[in-house]
Design a protein around this motif. Structure first.
Motif, PDB file in Angstrom:
ATOM      1  N   THR A   2       0.849  -1.186   0.000  1.00 23.48           N
ATOM      2  CA  THR A   2       0.000   0.000   0.000  1.00 23.48           C
ATOM      3  C   THR A   2       0.887   1.239   0.000  1.00 23.48           C
ATOM      4  OG1 THR A   2      -1.648  -1.185   1.280  1.00 23.48           O
ATOM      5  CG2 THR A   2      -1.815   1.208   1.215  1.00 23.48           C
ATOM      6  N   VAL A   3       0.589   2.161  -0.898  1.00 25.79           N
ATOM      7  CA  VAL A   3       1.343   3.408  -0.989  1.00 25.79           C
ATOM      8  C   VAL A   3       0.448   4.532  -0.520  1.00 25.79           C
ATOM      9  CG1 VAL A   3       2.527   4.983  -2.549  1.00 25.79           C
ATOM     10  CG2 VAL A   3       2.654   2.532  -2.932  1.00 25.79           C
ATOM     11  N   THR A   4       0.950   5.320   0.415  1.00 22.99           N
ATOM     12  CA  THR A   4       0.190   6.480   0.880  1.00 22.99           C
ATOM     13  C   THR A   4       0.879   7.738   0.375  1.00 22.99           C
ATOM     14  OG1 THR A   4       1.433   6.557   2.927  1.00 22.99           O
ATOM     15  CG2 THR A   4      -0.612   5.310   2.952  1.00 22.99           C
ATOM     16  N   HIS A   5       0.118   8.727   0.114  1.00 27.33           N
ATOM     17  CA  HIS A   5       0.658   9.988  -0.389  1.00 27.33           C
ATOM     18  C   HIS A   5       0.733  11.002   0.732  1.00 27.33           C
ATOM     19  CE1 HIS A   5       0.573   8.733  -4.551  1.00 27.33           C
ATOM     20  NE2 HIS A   5      -0.633   8.220  -4.330  1.00 27.33           N
ATOM     21  N   ALA A   6       1.899  11.638   0.861  1.00 30.31           N
ATOM     22  CA  ALA A   6       2.086  12.654   1.893  1.00 30.31           C
ATOM     23  C   ALA A   6       1.230  13.881   1.609  1.00 30.31           C
ATOM     24  CB  ALA A   6       3.553  13.053   1.988  1.00 30.31           C
ATOM     25  N   ALA A   7       0.931  14.125   0.335  1.00 25.65           N
ATOM     26  CA  ALA A   7       0.152  15.309  -0.029  1.00 25.65           C
ATOM     27  C   ALA A   7      -1.243  15.266   0.581  1.00 25.65           C
ATOM     28  CB  ALA A   7       0.073  15.431  -1.545  1.00 25.65           C
ATOM     29  N   ALA A   8      -1.771  14.073   0.792  1.00 30.03           N
ATOM     30  CA  ALA A   8      -3.106  13.960   1.351  1.00 30.03           C
ATOM     31  C   ALA A   8      -3.164  14.483   2.777  1.00 30.03           C
ATOM     32  CB  ALA A   8      -3.556  12.506   1.306  1.00 30.03           C
ATOM     33  N   SER A   9      -2.047  14.468   3.496  1.00 29.39           N
ATOM     34  CA  SER A   9      -2.041  14.914   4.878  1.00 29.39           C
ATOM     35  C   SER A   9      -1.627  16.379   5.041  1.00 29.39           C
ATOM     36  CB  SER A   9      -1.105  14.025   5.707  1.00 29.39           C
ATOM     37  OG  SER A   9       0.213  14.173   5.236  1.00 29.39           O
ATOM     38  N   THR A  10      -1.233  17.053   3.956  1.00 23.87           N
ATOM     39  CA  THR A  10      -0.844  18.457   4.070  1.00 23.87           C
ATOM     40  C   THR A  10      -2.071  19.339   3.892  1.00 23.87           C
ATOM     41  OG1 THR A  10      -0.326  18.582   1.727  1.00 23.87           O
ATOM     42  CG2 THR A  10       1.500  18.077   3.220  1.00 23.87           C
ATOM     43  N   PRO A  11      -2.078  20.462   4.605  1.00 22.40           N
ATOM     44  CA  PRO A  11      -3.231  21.357   4.483  1.00 22.40           C
ATOM     45  C   PRO A  11      -3.273  21.998   3.098  1.00 22.40           C
ATOM     46  CG  PRO A  11      -1.529  22.357   5.819  1.00 22.40           C
ATOM     47  CD  PRO A  11      -1.087  20.958   5.520  1.00 22.40           C
ATOM     48  N   ASP A  12      -4.456  22.439   2.712  1.00 28.28           N
ATOM     49  CA  ASP A  12      -4.614  23.108   1.423  1.00 28.28           C
ATOM     50  C   ASP A  12      -3.814  24.401   1.409  1.00 28.28           C
ATOM     51  OD1 ASP A  12      -6.285  21.166   0.428  1.00 28.28           O
ATOM     52  OD2 ASP A  12      -8.102  22.154   1.182  1.00 28.28           O
ATOM     53  N   LEU A  13      -3.214  24.678   0.258  1.00 23.46           N
ATOM     54  CA  LEU A  13      -2.459  25.914   0.103  1.00 23.46           C
ATOM     55  C   LEU A  13      -3.398  27.060  -0.243  1.00 23.46           C
ATOM     56  CD1 LEU A  13       0.574  24.643  -1.997  1.00 23.46           C
ATOM     57  CD2 LEU A  13       0.564  25.259   0.415  1.00 23.46           C
ATOM     58  N   ALA A  14      -2.975  28.255   0.122  1.00 21.33           N
ATOM     59  CA  ALA A  14      -3.747  29.449  -0.220  1.00 21.33           C
ATOM     60  C   ALA A  14      -3.650  29.694  -1.719  1.00 21.33           C
ATOM     61  CB  ALA A  14      -3.199  30.650   0.543  1.00 21.33           C
ATOM     62  N   GLU A  15      -4.503  30.536  -2.230  1.00 23.33           N
ATOM     63  CA  GLU A  15      -4.458  30.902  -3.643  1.00 23.33           C
ATOM     64  C   GLU A  15      -3.097  31.528  -3.958  1.00 23.33           C
ATOM     65  OE1 GLU A  15      -6.765  30.268  -6.006  1.00 23.33           O
ATOM     66  OE2 GLU A  15      -7.735  29.118  -4.416  1.00 23.33           O
ATOM     67  N   PRO A  16      -2.587  31.339  -5.181  1.00 23.00           N
ATOM     68  CA  PRO A  16      -1.251  31.861  -5.526  1.00 23.00           C
ATOM     69  C   PRO A  16      -1.061  33.340  -5.224  1.00 23.00           C
ATOM     70  CG  PRO A  16      -2.054  30.447  -7.269  1.00 23.00           C
ATOM     71  CD  PRO A  16      -3.182  30.609  -6.284  1.00 23.00           C
ATOM     72  N   GLU A  17      -2.060  34.177  -5.519  1.00 20.98           N
ATOM     73  CA  GLU A  17      -1.894  35.610  -5.275  1.00 20.98           C
ATOM     74  C   GLU A  17      -1.857  35.966  -3.789  1.00 20.98           C
ATOM     75  OE1 GLU A  17      -5.858  34.278  -6.388  1.00 20.98           O
ATOM     76  OE2 GLU A  17      -4.175  34.501  -7.695  1.00 20.98           O
ATOM     77  N   GLU A  18      -2.242  35.024  -2.928  1.00 21.71           N
ATOM     78  CA  GLU A  18      -2.217  35.265  -1.485  1.00 21.71           C
ATOM     79  C   GLU A  18      -0.954  34.708  -0.827  1.00 21.71           C
ATOM     80  OE1 GLU A  18      -5.780  33.652   0.136  1.00 21.71           O
ATOM     81  OE2 GLU A  18      -7.074  34.889  -1.113  1.00 21.71           O
ATOM     82  N   ARG A  19      -0.138  33.949  -1.570  1.00 21.08           N
ATOM     83  CA  ARG A  19       1.041  33.298  -0.996  1.00 21.08           C
ATOM     84  C   ARG A  19       2.260  34.196  -0.926  1.00 21.08           C
ATOM     85  NH1 ARG A  19       1.283  28.108  -4.591  1.00 21.08           N
ATOM     86  NH2 ARG A  19      -0.950  27.866  -4.771  1.00 21.08           N
ATOM     87  N   GLY A  20       2.321  35.264  -1.701  1.00 22.07           N
ATOM     88  CA  GLY A  20       3.503  36.122  -1.708  1.00 22.07           C
ATOM     89  C   GLY A  20       3.921  36.440  -3.126  1.00 22.07           C
ATOM     90  N   THR A  21       5.150  36.921  -3.265  1.00 24.77           N
ATOM     91  CA  THR A  21       5.637  37.312  -4.589  1.00 24.77           C
ATOM     92  C   THR A  21       6.959  36.632  -4.890  1.00 24.77           C
ATOM     93  OG1 THR A  21       6.813  39.211  -3.690  1.00 24.77           O
ATOM     94  CG2 THR A  21       4.552  39.591  -4.452  1.00 24.77           C
ATOM     95  N   LEU A  22       7.269  36.597  -6.146  1.00 26.27           N
ATOM     96  CA  LEU A  22       8.545  36.066  -6.607  1.00 26.27           C
ATOM     97  C   LEU A  22       9.239  37.186  -7.360  1.00 26.27           C
ATOM     98  CD1 LEU A  22      10.548  33.754  -7.179  1.00 26.27           C
ATOM     99  CD2 LEU A  22       9.225  33.286  -9.245  1.00 26.27           C
ATOM    100  N   THR A  23      10.446  37.503  -6.958  1.00 27.23           N
ATOM    101  CA  THR A  23      11.213  38.554  -7.624  1.00 27.23           C
ATOM    102  C   THR A  23      12.391  37.916  -8.330  1.00 27.23           C
ATOM    103  OG1 THR A  23      10.618  40.107  -5.878  1.00 27.23           O
ATOM    104  CG2 THR A  23      12.471  40.701  -7.271  1.00 27.23           C
ATOM    105  N   VAL A  24      12.524  38.192  -9.631  1.00 27.97           N
ATOM    106  CA  VAL A  24      13.643  37.689 -10.417  1.00 27.97           C
ATOM    107  C   VAL A  24      14.677  38.806 -10.481  1.00 27.97           C
ATOM    108  CG1 VAL A  24      14.365  36.815 -12.661  1.00 27.97           C
ATOM    109  CG2 VAL A  24      12.114  36.215 -11.765  1.00 27.97           C
ATOM    110  N   SER A  25      15.893  38.523 -10.025  1.00 27.46           N
ATOM    111  CA  SER A  25      16.921  39.558  -9.969  1.00 27.46           C
ATOM    112  C   SER A  25      17.522  39.840 -11.349  1.00 27.46           C
ATOM    113  CB  SER A  25      18.042  39.147  -9.011  1.00 27.46           C
ATOM    114  OG  SER A  25      18.853  38.165  -9.601  1.00 27.46           O
ATOM    115  N   ASP A  26      18.124  41.007 -11.462  1.00 26.99           N
ATOM    116  CA  ASP A  26      18.809  41.388 -12.694  1.00 26.99           C
ATOM    117  C   ASP A  26      19.852  40.342 -13.074  1.00 26.99           C
ATOM    118  OD1 ASP A  26      17.320  43.696 -12.419  1.00 26.99           O
ATOM    119  OD2 ASP A  26      19.028  45.012 -12.070  1.00 26.99           O
ATOM    120  N   ARG A  27      20.592  39.857 -12.086  1.00 23.88           N
ATOM    121  CA  ARG A  27      21.689  38.916 -12.339  1.00 23.88           C
ATOM    122  C   ARG A  27      21.182  37.613 -12.966  1.00 23.88           C
ATOM    123  NH1 ARG A  27      26.100  38.107 -14.446  1.00 23.88           N
ATOM    124  NH2 ARG A  27      27.402  36.517 -13.541  1.00 23.88           N
ATOM    125  N   VAL A  28      20.030  37.142 -12.538  1.00 27.65           N
ATOM    126  CA  VAL A  28      19.469  35.908 -13.108  1.00 27.65           C
ATOM    127  C   VAL A  28      19.145  36.127 -14.580  1.00 27.65           C
ATOM    128  CG1 VAL A  28      17.481  34.350 -13.051  1.00 27.65           C
ATOM    129  CG2 VAL A  28      18.590  35.031 -10.924  1.00 27.65           C
TER     130      VAL A  28
END
Length: 133
Positions: A2-28
């Protein structure tokens, strides 16, 4: 077994716009654009210049010199490169612009709205081949 998935036990994530921001630097963005330039067969990193004089030579193994200014999800890029003789500078420049725009957007999701290219050399070394005697 039997294989169990760890994702089933994690809480639901908030909507993407509520999780924060991602900043891509000039150097990247600079690193991605530099790779895009040297991925073109007829282009390479331009030779270094000091006080207006060329120091060294164009090198297919070096990264192209690139400066990027990222504002939110939009970038302006300046790149210095060399073009293999007798290739068309215009054609290679267009390939470089296309490669920079495509790779930067694909990898970072940043849109490139302006690219300045400075072609400083028309002699790109070819890969060394053993001579037949």
């Amino acid at each position: 077994m039997t294989v169990t998935h760890a994702a089933a036990s994690t809480p639901d994530l908030a909507e993407p716009e509520e999780r924060g921001t991602l900043t891509v630097s000039d150097r990247v963005v600079e690193r991605v654009a530099a790779y895009a330039v040297i991925s073109i067969d007829a282009a390479a990193a331009g030779p270094r210049k000091m006080l207006g004089f060329t120091v060294g030579k164009a090198d297919t193994d070096d990264e192209a010199r690139v400066r990027a200014d990222v504002r939110g999800t939009t970038a302006t890029i300046e790149a210095t490169l060399a073009v293999r003789w007798p290739e068309s500078v215009r054609d290679v420049a267009e390939q470089a612009r296309r490669a920079i725009r495509d790779e930067v957007h694909r990898i970072t999701d940043v849109r490139v709205d302006h690219i300045d290219l400075d072609v400083v050399s028309l002699s790109v070394p070819t890969a060394s081949r053993p001579r037949v005697r």
